[in-house]
Design an enzyme around this catalytic site. Sequence first.
Site, PDB file in Angstrom:
ATOM      1  N   TYR A 274      -2.678  -0.454  10.476  1.00 54.19           N
ATOM      2  CA  TYR A 274      -2.792  -0.956   9.095  1.00 54.19           C
ATOM      3  C   TYR A 274      -1.584  -0.504   8.278  1.00 54.19           C
ATOM      4  CZ  TYR A 274      -4.271  -1.200   4.214  1.00 54.19           C
ATOM      5  OH  TYR A 274      -4.315  -1.442   2.849  1.00 54.19           O
TER       6      TYR A 274
ATOM      7  N   SER B 176       0.848  -1.196   0.000  1.00 50.73           N
ATOM      8  CA  SER B 176       0.000   0.000   0.000  1.00 50.73           C
ATOM      9  C   SER B 176       0.875   1.234   0.000  1.00 50.73           C
ATOM     10  CB  SER B 176      -0.892   0.018   1.253  1.00 50.73           C
ATOM     11  OG  SER B 176      -1.578   1.252   1.349  1.00 50.73           O
TER      12      SER B 176
HETATM   13  N1  NAP Z   1      -8.747  -0.306  -1.443  1.00 51.28           N
HETATM   14  C1  NAP Z   1      -7.659   0.461  -1.217  1.00 51.28           C
HETATM   15  O1  NAP Z   1      -7.719   1.708  -1.223  1.00 51.28           O
HETATM   16  C2  NAP Z   1      -6.326  -0.208  -0.985  1.00 51.28           C
HETATM   17  C3  NAP Z   1      -5.183   0.621  -0.979  1.00 51.28           C
HETATM   18  C4  NAP Z   1      -3.954   0.047  -0.776  1.00 51.28           C
HETATM   19  C5  NAP Z   1      -3.838  -1.313  -0.597  1.00 51.28           C
HETATM   20  N2  NAP Z   1      -4.949  -2.100  -0.593  1.00 51.28           N
HETATM   21  C6  NAP Z   1      -4.775  -3.529  -0.392  1.00 51.28           C
HETATM   22  O2  NAP Z   1      -5.319  -4.225  -1.493  1.00 51.28           O
HETATM   23  C7  NAP Z   1      -5.663  -5.541  -1.068  1.00 51.28           C
HETATM   24  C8  NAP Z   1      -7.082  -5.838  -1.536  1.00 51.28           C
HETATM   25  O3  NAP Z   1      -7.957  -4.943  -0.878  1.00 51.28           O
HETATM   26  P1  NAP Z   1      -9.324  -4.426  -1.516  1.00 51.28           P
HETATM   27  O4  NAP Z   1      -9.295  -2.966  -1.480  1.00 51.28           O
HETATM   28  O5  NAP Z   1      -9.596  -5.128  -2.776  1.00 51.28           O
HETATM   29  O6  NAP Z   1     -10.327  -4.866  -0.340  1.00 51.28           O
HETATM   30  P2  NAP Z   1     -11.623  -5.801  -0.314  1.00 51.28           P
HETATM   31  O7  NAP Z   1     -12.511  -5.466  -1.455  1.00 51.28           O
HETATM   32  O8  NAP Z   1     -12.128  -5.712   1.067  1.00 51.28           O
HETATM   33  O9  NAP Z   1     -11.028  -7.266  -0.588  1.00 51.28           O
HETATM   34  C9  NAP Z   1     -10.241  -7.919   0.364  1.00 51.28           C
HETATM   35  C10 NAP Z   1     -10.016  -9.328  -0.122  1.00 51.28           C
HETATM   36  O10 NAP Z   1      -9.170 -10.027   0.823  1.00 51.28           O
HETATM   37  C11 NAP Z   1      -9.789 -11.244   1.165  1.00 51.28           C
HETATM   38  N3  NAP Z   1      -9.410 -11.673   2.502  1.00 51.28           N
HETATM   39  C12 NAP Z   1      -9.417 -10.942   3.650  1.00 51.28           C
HETATM   40  N4  NAP Z   1      -9.024 -11.695   4.684  1.00 51.28           N
HETATM   41  C13 NAP Z   1      -8.740 -12.928   4.177  1.00 51.28           C
HETATM   42  C14 NAP Z   1      -8.283 -14.138   4.735  1.00 51.28           C
HETATM   43  N5  NAP Z   1      -8.011 -14.255   6.052  1.00 51.28           N
HETATM   44  N6  NAP Z   1      -8.104 -15.199   3.924  1.00 51.28           N
HETATM   45  C15 NAP Z   1      -8.373 -15.099   2.601  1.00 51.28           C
HETATM   46  N7  NAP Z   1      -8.795 -13.980   2.013  1.00 51.28           N
HETATM   47  C16 NAP Z   1      -8.981 -12.908   2.796  1.00 51.28           C
HETATM   48  C17 NAP Z   1     -11.289 -10.981   1.045  1.00 51.28           C
HETATM   49  O11 NAP Z   1     -11.993 -12.173   0.799  1.00 51.28           O
HETATM   50  P3  NAP Z   1     -12.916 -12.950   1.868  1.00 51.28           P
HETATM   51  O12 NAP Z   1     -13.492 -11.956   2.806  1.00 51.28           O
HETATM   52  O13 NAP Z   1     -13.897 -13.627   0.964  1.00 51.28           O
HETATM   53  O14 NAP Z   1     -11.985 -13.933   2.537  1.00 51.28           O
HETATM   54  C18 NAP Z   1     -11.319 -10.113  -0.206  1.00 51.28           C
HETATM   55  O15 NAP Z   1     -11.288 -10.920  -1.370  1.00 51.28           O
HETATM   56  C19 NAP Z   1      -5.489  -5.576   0.441  1.00 51.28           C
HETATM   57  O16 NAP Z   1      -4.239  -6.169   0.756  1.00 51.28           O
HETATM   58  C20 NAP Z   1      -5.474  -4.112   0.813  1.00 51.28           C
HETATM   59  O17 NAP Z   1      -4.792  -3.873   2.014  1.00 51.28           O
HETATM   60  C21 NAP Z   1      -6.196  -1.577  -0.789  1.00 51.28           C
END
Ligand code: NAP
Length: 233
Positions: A151, A139
């Site tokens: 986080y 991130s």
């Molecule tokens: N959105 C942003 O602005 C942003 C910015 C920087 C970085 N990120 C990073 O990008 C990545 C994806 O985030 P996103 O924004 O796409 O969020 P999201 O829509 O909430 O998706 C999170 C994903 O992680 C999975 N997950 C969470 N805990 C898990 C576990 N214990 N085992 C297996 N799967 C798990 C969830 O699936 P289930 O709940 O079905 O398990 C879901 O598919 C994350 O690492 C996040 O920190 C996001």
Amino acid sequence: MPDQVLMITGASRGIGAATARRAADHGYQVALLARSTDSLTDLVHELGEHIAMALPCDVTDYDSLTDAVAKVEEHYGRLDAVLANAGMNVPSSFLGTGGAEPDQWREMVLTNVYGAAITARAALPALVRSTGHLVLTGSNAGRGIRPGNLYSATKWAVTGMAQNIRAECVGTGVRVTLVQPGMVETDMTANRTDVPKLHADDIANGVLYALGQPPSVDVNELTIRPTGQAPQS
Ligand SMILES: NC(=O)c1ccc[n+]([C@@H]2O[C@H](COP(=O)([O-])OP(=O)(O)OC[C@H]3O[C@@H](n4cnc5c(N)ncnc54)[C@H](OP(=O)(O)O)[C@@H]3O)[C@@H](O)[C@H]2O)c1
């Protein structure tokens, strides 16, 4: 890019699901990991069973990850790339002036740090066999200071982890890319209406860019932020 197999954790929605769709468009076969079995099954039906497979898995469970990697190699005969992307965000304050209670911090640390680490550990033997590519979703928050934000610190850990994995992989031919998104419109950021956001496809495009480089090119890091995002937002 034909005949390449990409495994994605956190594939049930958001950035992981967007990357699965974009990778399928580019000719990859995709193995989809997350805990939400129904969402994974829906995505497999959308992409086609000849292109995608669902492997319900909690990334904090090492045996589930090694089992998933074995199933991918058994099903497709190879594993070329992994996106270690599963993550979660729990608000925190070290002064205790807001955010979640400390017992709720544990799952985030386990998912974002331990989960990414053991995804790498489970997949790297297969990636060495295929001279493959590991991509980690860090991130932009893993680069800068965010007051009280654990986080952000978990993502600093992913920043360091990517560098240490890449250093250990010298001589194997395995490439390691750290993707550092800024604010992206997903369930994770649904409560942030005050900032510009990227679309999850914008991060998927970055992942596909790194994966699409020739084997001699290791894109170490990609920071992708929405235009106009303030430095520490
Ligand atoms: N959105 C942003 O602005 C942003 C910015 C920087 C970085 N990120 C990073 O990008 C990545 C994806 O985030 P996103 O924004 O796409 O969020 P999201 O829509 O909430 O998706 C999170 C994903 O992680 C999975 N997950 C969470 N805990 C898990 C576990 N214990 N085992 C297996 N799967 C798990 C969830 O699936 P289930 O709940 O079905 O398990 C879901 O598919 C994350 O690492 C996040 O920190 C996001």
